[in-house]
Design a protein around this motif. Structure first.
Motif, short mmCIF file in Angstrom:
data_model
loop_
_atom_site.label_atom_id
_atom_site.label_comp_id
_atom_site.label_asym_id
_atom_site.label_seq_id
_atom_site.Cartn_x
_atom_site.Cartn_y
_atom_site.Cartn_z
N ARG A 155 0.91 -1.24 0.06
CA ARG A 155 -0.07 -0.15 -0.05
C ARG A 155 0.75 1.05 0.09
NH1 ARG A 155 -3.50 0.13 4.83
NH2 ARG A 155 -4.26 1.90 3.71
N GLY A 190 -5.76 10.27 4.96
CA GLY A 190 -5.57 9.07 4.27
C GLY A 190 -3.90 8.67 4.19
N THR A 224 -2.03 5.59 6.01
CA THR A 224 -1.42 4.63 4.92
C THR A 224 0.11 4.57 5.31
OG1 THR A 224 -2.59 5.29 3.06
CG2 THR A 224 -0.65 4.11 2.57
N ILE A 238 -6.16 -3.90 6.03
CA ILE A 238 -7.29 -4.54 5.58
C ILE A 238 -7.34 -5.94 6.44
CG2 ILE A 238 -8.67 -5.33 4.09
CD1 ILE A 238 -8.35 -2.49 3.91
N VAL A 296 -11.66 -4.04 9.60
CA VAL A 296 -11.21 -3.03 8.52
C VAL A 296 -11.58 -3.83 7.21
CG1 VAL A 296 -9.74 -1.55 7.51
CG2 VAL A 296 -9.82 -1.50 9.93
N GLU A 354 -12.16 -2.15 3.98
CA GLU A 354 -11.80 -1.37 2.85
C GLU A 354 -10.98 -0.02 3.50
OE1 GLU A 354 -13.46 0.85 -0.99
OE2 GLU A 354 -14.98 -0.54 0.22
N ASN A 355 -10.02 0.53 2.90
CA ASN A 355 -9.40 1.81 3.26
C ASN A 355 -9.07 2.49 1.76
OD1 ASN A 355 -6.27 2.81 4.31
ND2 ASN A 355 -8.07 3.64 5.04
N ASN A 356 -9.47 3.63 1.56
CA ASN A 356 -9.17 4.34 0.34
C ASN A 356 -8.68 5.69 0.87
OD1 ASN A 356 -11.51 5.95 0.85
ND2 ASN A 356 -12.77 4.48 -0.44
N SER A 415 -11.93 7.45 3.05
CA SER A 415 -12.50 6.95 4.16
C SER A 415 -12.23 5.67 4.60
CB SER A 415 -14.04 6.96 3.83
OG SER A 415 -14.49 6.45 2.51
N THR A 416 -12.77 5.06 5.70
CA THR A 416 -12.18 3.66 6.00
C THR A 416 -13.66 3.11 6.46
OG1 THR A 416 -9.88 4.26 6.92
CG2 THR A 416 -10.93 2.22 7.82
N TYR A 417 -13.71 1.69 6.04
CA TYR A 417 -14.73 0.92 6.18
C TYR A 417 -14.75 0.00 7.24
CZ TYR A 417 -16.49 3.33 1.64
OH TYR A 417 -16.80 4.13 0.91
N ASN A 436 -11.44 9.55 7.01
CA ASN A 436 -10.11 9.61 7.31
C ASN A 436 -9.63 10.83 8.31
OD1 ASN A 436 -9.55 7.10 6.16
ND2 ASN A 436 -9.15 8.14 4.14
#
Length: 337
Positions: A103, A161, A165, A172, A186, A188-190, A193-195, A208
């Motif tokens: 990442r 973010g 990172t 994830i 966790v 998803e992380n873009n 935002s983080t899911y 984020n």
């Protein structure tokens, strides 16, 4: 230089540039090394033709060219700068790799690629179309300030973010718990935002910027095992060492808890009514807490019943004898009514 002298080299450069684009696309994304080799070969060929023809891609000196030759000169320079950008990006994608940190490598690659594209775009505008770069940079700076003020929340999420990172407080698949009690895995992380997938099977979307400001506990590090404590109150009519032995036997029979490290029985307090024992044990992961706790409670109850141990009342249910108020002698009143 005459138009006839430049026509053939310009046509050749344009043909090499277009052919390079076609071959580059035919290679496919799954062959990055082959794409880079093709890109370097075509870029080298275009540079050689430019050099032998005396054409400088960073200088606009053929202002006398007219018609189709002027168009070919412009397109040749644009193609040369485009192939330069793609060759540089090919090097970045292949050779900038952070071991075991894909990442972070991808983030660094994207940042460098953005800088390359921006530099090439400014170079094309300045060296090919003779645009005033200084004015463009100043104007773009003002525009950037306006967009920054309008999109400050979004930009805050993006930079947060990037910080998350690079800091890697989670990846994830990790199970995290926020300071406000929100807890989940966790998924998803873009950039924005983080899911989190919660135990109730709901997805929580966290910006984020908000996630970077709150404290979080990573329940998956150093491993997924999670400690649980359970307090049991036993009547003080029994010996403490006997209470400890019964609690240990109950924990040994539990299949839902982790055996290494072994569970612990800590005698926390004693009074005239109860012995308070704290059972400390680990489970394989946060998702195993409920079934493990249920099994431990069931086994504790069974062992207490088999061993003759009596559970004590909770402290808030103690009854205290309140002395009745003393009756004062009635005063005798003289006279009758």
């Amino acid at each position: 230089m005459s138009d006839d002298h430049l026509s053939l080299p310009l046509v050749l450069i344009n043909l090499l540039g277009v052919a390079g684009i076609v071959v580059w696309h035919l290679q496919g994304r799954d062959r990055p090394t082959a794409r880079l080799i093709v890109q370097i070969l075509f870029f080298t060929g275009m540079t050689a033709v430019l050099g032998f023809s005396g054409i400088l891609p960073h200088r606009v000196d053929e202002t006398h060219l007219k018609g189709i030759v002027a168009f070919l000169a412009t397109s040749a320079r644009v193609l040369w700068w485009t192939h330069l950008a793609w060759a540089a990006i090919g090097f970045v994608r292949i050779y900038i790799v952070l071991e075991r940190r894909p990442r972070e490598a991808r983030l660094l690659q994207d940042l460098i690629v953005a800088v390359v594209y921006l530099g090439v775009a400014l170079s094309i505008m300045g060296f090919v179309f003779d645009a005033p770069i200084g004015t463009l940079v100043a104007t773009s700076g003002v525009v950037a300030i306006i967009f920054g003020l309008a999109l400050q929340n979004t930009l805050g999420d993006v930079f947060s973010g990037i910080a998350l990172t690079l800091g890697r407080p989670f990846v994830i698949g990790d199970w995290i718990q926020l300071s406000d009690g929100t807890e989940g895995r966790v998924v998803e992380n873009n950039w924005r935002s983080t899911y989190l997938l919660t135990a109730a099977h709901n997805v929580v979307v966290l910006p984020n910027s908000a996630l970077a400001k709150v404290g979080l506990t990573n329940l998956s590090r150093p491993d997924e095992t999670h400690q649980i404590t359970l307090t049991v109150r036993i009547a003080a009519t029994h010996m403490p060492h006997f209470v400890e032995d019964v609690m240990r036997a109950a924990l040994r029979g539990c299949e839902q808890i982790v055996k290494e490290p072994p569970p612990v029985v800590a005698l926390k307090a004693i009074d005239a009514v109860a012995i308070e024992a704290e059972l400390q044990f680990r489970v394989a992961g946060p998702a195993n807490r409920t079934p493990a706790r249920n099994e431990v409670i069931d086994l504790v109850h069974r062992h207490c019943k088999e061993s003759g141990l009596s559970l004590a009342m909770p402290p808030q249910s103690y009854l205290y004898a309140i002395p009745a108020p003393s009756e004062e002698p009635r005063s005798r009143l003289s006279g009758t009514f």
